[in-house]
Write a protein that holds these residues in place. Structure first.
Motif, mmCIF file in Angstrom:
data_model
loop_
_atom_site.group_PDB
_atom_site.id
_atom_site.type_symbol
_atom_site.label_atom_id
_atom_site.label_comp_id
_atom_site.label_asym_id
_atom_site.label_seq_id
_atom_site.Cartn_x
_atom_site.Cartn_y
_atom_site.Cartn_z
ATOM 1 N N ARG A 134 0.884 -1.265 -0.037
ATOM 2 C CA ARG A 134 -0.050 0.003 0.093
ATOM 3 C C ARG A 134 0.820 1.412 0.087
ATOM 4 O O ARG A 134 0.500 2.392 -0.592
ATOM 5 C CB ARG A 134 -0.815 -0.036 1.363
ATOM 6 N N TRP A 135 2.257 1.223 0.766
ATOM 7 C CA TRP A 135 2.947 2.351 0.709
ATOM 8 C C TRP A 135 3.510 2.250 -0.680
ATOM 9 O O TRP A 135 3.913 3.596 -1.121
ATOM 10 C CB TRP A 135 3.874 2.414 1.883
ATOM 11 N N LEU A 136 4.026 1.478 -1.304
ATOM 12 C CA LEU A 136 4.428 1.466 -2.599
ATOM 13 C C LEU A 136 3.461 2.056 -3.639
ATOM 14 O O LEU A 136 3.673 2.698 -4.585
ATOM 15 C CB LEU A 136 4.704 -0.148 -3.145
ATOM 16 N N ALA A 137 2.190 1.642 -3.431
ATOM 17 C CA ALA A 137 1.003 2.418 -4.262
ATOM 18 C C ALA A 137 1.032 3.682 -3.959
ATOM 19 O O ALA A 137 0.935 4.636 -5.031
ATOM 20 C CB ALA A 137 0.007 2.024 -3.947
ATOM 21 N N VAL A 138 1.402 4.468 -2.869
ATOM 22 C CA VAL A 138 1.348 5.657 -2.502
ATOM 23 C C VAL A 138 2.337 6.428 -2.892
ATOM 24 O O VAL A 138 2.393 7.541 -3.738
ATOM 25 C CB VAL A 138 1.323 5.815 -0.820
ATOM 26 N N VAL A 139 3.605 5.752 -3.258
ATOM 27 C CA VAL A 139 5.079 6.496 -3.608
ATOM 28 C C VAL A 139 4.712 6.447 -5.279
ATOM 29 O O VAL A 139 5.045 7.555 -5.799
ATOM 30 C CB VAL A 139 6.164 5.451 -3.526
ATOM 31 N N LEU A 140 4.148 5.386 -5.784
ATOM 32 C CA LEU A 140 3.970 5.464 -7.349
ATOM 33 C C LEU A 140 2.963 6.595 -7.483
ATOM 34 O O LEU A 140 3.145 7.208 -8.690
ATOM 35 C CB LEU A 140 3.378 4.098 -7.825
ATOM 36 N N PHE A 141 1.930 6.699 -6.956
ATOM 37 C CA PHE A 141 1.038 7.658 -7.119
ATOM 38 C C PHE A 141 1.794 9.141 -7.004
ATOM 39 O O PHE A 141 1.487 10.070 -8.006
ATOM 40 C CB PHE A 141 -0.144 7.770 -6.091
ATOM 41 N N ALA A 182 4.019 9.571 -9.872
ATOM 42 C CA ALA A 182 3.337 9.881 -11.181
ATOM 43 C C ALA A 182 2.836 11.399 -11.082
ATOM 44 O O ALA A 182 2.964 12.062 -12.092
ATOM 45 C CB ALA A 182 2.391 8.881 -11.236
ATOM 46 N N ILE A 183 2.107 11.729 -9.855
ATOM 47 C CA ILE A 183 1.492 13.024 -9.907
ATOM 48 C C ILE A 183 2.884 14.138 -10.153
ATOM 49 O O ILE A 183 2.900 15.308 -10.776
ATOM 50 C CB ILE A 183 0.953 13.302 -8.749
ATOM 51 N N TYR A 184 3.808 13.951 -9.703
ATOM 52 C CA TYR A 184 4.984 14.905 -9.739
ATOM 53 C C TYR A 184 5.544 15.032 -11.002
ATOM 54 O O TYR A 184 5.757 16.241 -11.443
ATOM 55 C CB TYR A 184 6.152 14.268 -8.743
ATOM 56 N N THR A 185 5.471 13.901 -11.972
ATOM 57 C CA THR A 185 5.574 14.309 -13.463
ATOM 58 C C THR A 185 4.909 15.050 -14.004
ATOM 59 O O THR A 185 5.116 15.651 -15.061
ATOM 60 C CB THR A 185 5.614 12.800 -14.143
ATOM 61 N N ASP A 186 3.367 15.230 -13.668
ATOM 62 C CA ASP A 186 2.611 16.201 -13.934
ATOM 63 C C ASP A 186 2.942 17.748 -14.043
ATOM 64 O O ASP A 186 3.002 18.419 -14.879
ATOM 65 C CB ASP A 186 1.260 16.132 -13.506
ATOM 66 N N LYS A 187 3.422 17.926 -12.655
ATOM 67 C CA LYS A 187 4.091 19.337 -12.420
ATOM 68 C C LYS A 187 5.329 19.590 -13.481
ATOM 69 O O LYS A 187 5.513 20.450 -13.955
ATOM 70 C CB LYS A 187 4.295 19.451 -10.968
ATOM 71 N N LEU A 188 6.123 18.336 -13.433
ATOM 72 C CA LEU A 188 7.500 18.862 -13.989
ATOM 73 C C LEU A 188 7.286 18.568 -15.586
ATOM 74 O O LEU A 188 7.963 19.530 -15.960
ATOM 75 C CB LEU A 188 8.399 17.253 -13.485
#
Length: 212
Positions: free
Chosen positions: A44-51, A54-60
């Motif tokens: 579940r923590w891995l899912a949080v990290v992946l999320f 992925a969201i950070y790539t949106d800003k980047l």
């Protein structure tokens, strides 16, 4: 003296690559969430990290595209689609395990899918870029989903309440901005048709030279 026309940026650039990476991360995020099986453990923590990644790539990708002049029509279309895939999958997963009401997910997905289809319908008249309201909606959805995804949230009533309040606020913004996009699509379509009509009348109307 002729003006030098700046070449259009290639679709093969770093911002678009980051957008594609966000799409690629979606199935891995889903796998980690499902594989956790409600244990609220490492996966579940891995899912949080992946999320979060992925969201950070949106800003980047947006920051890089604007700073380097790499904004492309492909990016304008692919970027919101990547966001919808990530956020949509997270909403569905949360509803599947009973952590988020299905009606909230359905309303949000209906809006996202509808606007995506609308973008393609009016693309002949122009590309509808993401609005400030749409970006605010994405931020609010992202924050709410992040809190929901945290393994500690189900065991903390106050944190669950915080997540719910943010999600309902995001839902309100989602509906309002959806209506705004519909209006913009209508205006874009009307402007495109009016322009086409003027060009047609200009070429065939009085005073025009008949090429035949």
């Amino acid at each position: 003296m002729s003006e030098t026309v700046a070449p259009r940026p290639s679709n093969w650039n770093l911002p678009n690559a980051l957008t594609l990476l966000r799409i690629v991360l979606v199935p891995f995020f889903i796998w980690a969430f499902v594989a956790d099986g409600g244990a609220y453990g490492p996966l579940r923590w891995l899912a949080v990290v992946l999320f979060v990644v992925a969201i950070y790539t949106d800003k980047l990708d947006g920051d890089i595209a604007r700073a380097r002049g790499l904004i492309t029509s492909f990016g304008k279309i692919a970027d919101p689609i990547a966001d919808k895939l990530l956020i949509g999958s997270a909403l569905v997963m949360l509803s599947v395990v009973g952590e988020l009401w299905w009606w909230v997910t359905i309303v949000m997905l209906a809006r996202e899918i509808g606007i995506t289809i609308l973008r393609f319908v009016v693309i002949r008249y122009g590309v509808m870029a993401a609005s400030k309201g749409g970006k605010l909606k994405t931020v609010m959805q992202t924050v709410a989903i992040f809190v929901y995804l945290l393994p500690v949230t189900p065991a903390q009533p106050w944190l669950s309440l915080v997540a719910l309040v943010i999600m309902l606020a995001a839902l309100a913004v989602t509906v309002v901005t959806g209506a705004d996009y519909v209006m913009k699509a209508w205006q874009l379509r009307s402007a495109g048709r009016n322009s086409a009509g003027k060009n047609s009348s200009g070429s065939n109307g009085p005073g025009a030279i008949d090429a035949n």
